[in-house]
Design a protein around this motif. Structure first.
Motif, PDB file in Angstrom:
ATOM      1  N   GLN A 105       0.843  -1.193   0.000  1.00 39.47           N
ATOM      2  CA  GLN A 105       0.000   0.000   0.000  1.00 39.47           C
ATOM      3  C   GLN A 105       0.872   1.234   0.000  1.00 39.47           C
ATOM      4  N   LEU A 107       0.454   5.471   0.434  1.00 38.43           N
ATOM      5  CA  LEU A 107      -0.427   6.585   0.787  1.00 38.43           C
ATOM      6  C   LEU A 107       0.362   7.874   0.803  1.00 38.43           C
ATOM      7  N   LYS A 108      -0.262   8.945   0.362  1.00 37.36           N
ATOM      8  CA  LYS A 108       0.307  10.276   0.485  1.00 37.36           C
ATOM      9  C   LYS A 108      -0.712  11.102   1.245  1.00 37.36           C
ATOM     10  N   VAL A 109      -0.360  11.532   2.460  1.00 39.46           N
ATOM     11  CA  VAL A 109      -1.328  12.280   3.268  1.00 39.46           C
ATOM     12  C   VAL A 109      -0.844  13.686   3.533  1.00 39.46           C
TER      13      VAL A 109
END
Length: 109
Positions: A105, A107-109
């Motif tokens: 996985q 993710l870029k938050v």
């Protein structure tokens, strides 16, 4: 997606980061130490799409060539006299140690 972890010699790190970024690869640079000579090295991490993995590895291989370096070592003269004589040792340095990991996985938050 893959995560590339490449450990390279400090001497190659700047050129490699520039070359990877020029080709559109994002890269994070970490200062690390280790190896036979206890010299500084750099660990680079980069997330790449599966179809772009070979391109990133080609850039690393092009920039990070192994080469020979001469370093000094010492040996005791006449056994226990406390006098040490330096002599050159040829050591192979450079290149890259590369790990390619599967990313479950991203993710870029």
């Amino acid at each position: 997606m893959k995560l590339i972890v490449a450990i390279v010699q400090d001497e190659d790190a700047g050129r490699l980061v520039s070359a990877l970024m020029d080709k559109g690869f994002g890269v994070t640079k970490l200062a690390t130490t280790g190896g036979f000579l206890r010299a500084g090295n750099t660990t680079l991490i980069s997330g790449v799409e599966n179809d772009k993995l070979d391109g990133a590895l080609e850039v690393i291989e092009k920039i990070c060539k192994s080469r020979e370096q001469i370093t000094a070592s010492t040996t005791p003269m006449n056994g226990t006299g406390g006098v040490y004589v330096p002599y050159p040792i040829h050591v192979k340095v450079g290149g890259a140690t590369i790990f390619v990991l599967e990313v479950d996985q991203f993710l870029k938050v």
